[in-house]
Motif scaffolding. Structure first.
Motif, PDB file in Angstrom:
ATOM      1  N   LEU A  16       2.117   2.856 -15.629  1.00 35.95           N
ATOM      2  CA  LEU A  16       0.781   2.526 -15.126  1.00 35.95           C
ATOM      3  C   LEU A  16       0.594   3.050 -13.700  1.00 35.95           C
ATOM      4  CD1 LEU A  16       0.425  -1.112 -16.494  1.00 35.95           C
ATOM      5  CD2 LEU A  16      -0.853   0.909 -17.256  1.00 35.95           C
ATOM      6  N   ALA A  17       1.646   2.963 -12.896  1.00 34.65           N
ATOM      7  CA  ALA A  17       1.576   3.477 -11.526  1.00 34.65           C
ATOM      8  C   ALA A  17       1.451   5.000 -11.521  1.00 34.65           C
ATOM      9  CB  ALA A  17       2.798   3.033 -10.729  1.00 34.65           C
ATOM     10  N   LEU A  18       2.194   5.677 -12.415  1.00 33.73           N
ATOM     11  CA  LEU A  18       2.091   7.133 -12.511  1.00 33.73           C
ATOM     12  C   LEU A  18       0.688   7.579 -12.895  1.00 33.73           C
ATOM     13  CD1 LEU A  18       5.398   8.262 -14.242  1.00 33.73           C
ATOM     14  CD2 LEU A  18       4.499   9.061 -12.064  1.00 33.73           C
ATOM     15  N   GLU A  19       0.011   6.758 -13.693  1.00 37.51           N
ATOM     16  CA  GLU A  19      -1.350   7.085 -14.132  1.00 37.51           C
ATOM     17  C   GLU A  19      -2.410   6.546 -13.172  1.00 37.51           C
ATOM     18  OE1 GLU A  19      -1.775   6.009 -18.242  1.00 37.51           O
ATOM     19  OE2 GLU A  19      -0.101   7.269 -18.839  1.00 37.51           O
ATOM     20  N   ASN A  20      -1.963   6.069 -12.006  1.00 43.77           N
ATOM     21  CA  ASN A  20      -2.869   5.555 -10.963  1.00 43.77           C
ATOM     22  C   ASN A  20      -3.708   4.375 -11.426  1.00 43.77           C
ATOM     23  OD1 ASN A  20      -2.010   7.504  -9.069  1.00 43.77           O
ATOM     24  ND2 ASN A  20      -3.382   8.992 -10.013  1.00 43.77           N
ATOM     25  N   LEU A  21      -3.206   3.618 -12.362  1.00 43.74           N
ATOM     26  CA  LEU A  21      -3.925   2.446 -12.849  1.00 43.74           C
ATOM     27  C   LEU A  21      -3.515   1.184 -12.100  1.00 43.74           C
ATOM     28  CD1 LEU A  21      -3.829   3.242 -16.662  1.00 43.74           C
ATOM     29  CD2 LEU A  21      -5.723   3.588 -15.068  1.00 43.74           C
ATOM     30  N   VAL A  22      -2.311   1.192 -11.515  1.00 43.72           N
ATOM     31  CA  VAL A  22      -1.863   0.090 -10.666  1.00 43.72           C
ATOM     32  C   VAL A  22      -1.182   0.677  -9.435  1.00 43.72           C
ATOM     33  CG1 VAL A  22      -1.519  -1.532 -12.587  1.00 43.72           C
ATOM     34  CG2 VAL A  22       0.415  -0.191 -11.745  1.00 43.72           C
ATOM     35  N   ALA A  23      -1.133  -0.136  -8.382  1.00 41.51           N
ATOM     36  CA  ALA A  23      -0.416   0.232  -7.160  1.00 41.51           C
ATOM     37  C   ALA A  23       0.690  -0.794  -6.968  1.00 41.51           C
ATOM     38  CB  ALA A  23      -1.362   0.232  -5.965  1.00 41.51           C
ATOM     39  N   VAL A  24       1.905  -0.304  -6.761  1.00 41.85           N
ATOM     40  CA  VAL A  24       3.046  -1.182  -6.553  1.00 41.85           C
ATOM     41  C   VAL A  24       3.295  -1.270  -5.054  1.00 41.85           C
ATOM     42  CG1 VAL A  24       5.501  -1.540  -7.029  1.00 41.85           C
ATOM     43  CG2 VAL A  24       4.020  -0.511  -8.780  1.00 41.85           C
ATOM     44  N   GLN A  25       3.239  -2.484  -4.540  1.00 44.89           N
ATOM     45  CA  GLN A  25       3.499  -2.745  -3.128  1.00 44.89           C
ATOM     46  C   GLN A  25       4.839  -3.463  -3.032  1.00 44.89           C
ATOM     47  OE1 GLN A  25       1.350  -1.627  -0.771  1.00 44.89           O
ATOM     48  NE2 GLN A  25       0.104  -0.818  -2.436  1.00 44.89           N
ATOM     49  N   PRO A  26       5.891  -2.790  -2.539  1.00 40.81           N
ATOM     50  CA  PRO A  26       7.206  -3.438  -2.455  1.00 40.81           C
ATOM     51  C   PRO A  26       7.137  -4.785  -1.720  1.00 40.81           C
ATOM     52  CG  PRO A  26       7.373  -1.114  -1.907  1.00 40.81           C
ATOM     53  CD  PRO A  26       5.903  -1.439  -2.016  1.00 40.81           C
ATOM     54  N   ARG A  27       7.801  -5.758  -2.266  1.00 37.92           N
ATOM     55  CA  ARG A  27       7.887  -7.123  -1.744  1.00 37.92           C
ATOM     56  C   ARG A  27       6.529  -7.804  -1.612  1.00 37.92           C
ATOM     57  NH1 ARG A  27      11.446  -4.027   0.555  1.00 37.92           N
ATOM     58  NH2 ARG A  27      10.322  -3.578   2.458  1.00 37.92           N
ATOM     59  N   SER A  28       5.505  -7.247  -2.244  1.00 40.32           N
ATOM     60  CA  SER A  28       4.180  -7.859  -2.190  1.00 40.32           C
ATOM     61  C   SER A  28       3.626  -8.091  -3.594  1.00 40.32           C
ATOM     62  CB  SER A  28       3.232  -6.965  -1.397  1.00 40.32           C
ATOM     63  OG  SER A  28       1.929  -7.476  -1.414  1.00 40.32           O
ATOM     64  N   GLY A  29       3.818  -7.116  -4.469  1.00 41.37           N
ATOM     65  CA  GLY A  29       3.330  -7.264  -5.836  1.00 41.37           C
ATOM     66  C   GLY A  29       2.752  -5.980  -6.386  1.00 41.37           C
TER      67      GLY A  29
END
Length: 179
Positions: A18-31
């Motif tokens: 999902l992150a590779l497809e720009n559908l979600v953003a992963v924020q380390p230690r945040s969510g």
């Protein structure tokens, strides 16, 4: 994980995709957060899709064969018989036609690329779909496209698909202004 009955690894892989497809953003230690939808996104996506979809239509008009030809004829009959329909049914028919054109190109790299851009487009479309008055017309226009592909007219098929993508992009951008 509990709701889906899956382990940590499949979930992690799904989030990566999902992150590779720009559908979600992963924020380390945040969510992990769903990325926003912007009208500019559809413009950028449509610039790419218009050319790639047009190329796929041109190739399909040259290469359509056997079972795909039968599916194209069946889809053409569905479009011709179409009356008023709900947005979900129209989007389903539109997607089926696009996928048939991609498959008709017989180019696996083009199909994979178009799949990615189509998913990005769907995400934007569903945000404003209830405000798009020209959806039925956009799907009805596929009759001419399918006729060009079935008739082996690559130049006309290319032209019709390119215009379809650009016209629908205009509808979506206008719908963003109707919020």
């Amino acid at each position: 994980m509990r709701d889906l009955g899956i382990g940590r690894t499949p979930l992690r892989e799904a989030v990566k995709r999902l992150a590779l497809e720009n559908l979600v953003a992963v924020q380390p230690r945040s969510g992990t957060y769903v990325t926003g939808v912007d009208a500019a996104d559809i413009v950028h996506i449509a610039e790419v899709r218009a050319e790639l979809e047009a190329h796929a239509a041109e190739l399909a008009a040259r290469r359509l064969d056997g079972e795909l030809r039968e599916r194209a004829e069946a889809l053409l009959e569905q479009v011709r018989a179409l009356e008023r329909s709900d947005a979900q049914a129209l989007m389903g028919l539109d997607e089926a036609i696009h996928r048939l054109i991609w498959e008709g190109s017989h180019n696996p790299y083009l199909i994979e690329t178009l799949e990615r851009y189509f998913v990005l487009s769907l995400r934007v479309w569903y945000v404003v779909l209830d405000r798009v008055p020209g959806l039925t017309t956009a799907v009805l226009d596929h009759a001419s496209l399918l006729e060009a592909v079935l008739g082996g007219d690559p130049v006309h098929a290319r032209e019709l698909m390119r215009e379809h993508v650009i016209a629908f992009e205009r509808e979506i951008v206008a719908a963003f202004g109707r919020e």
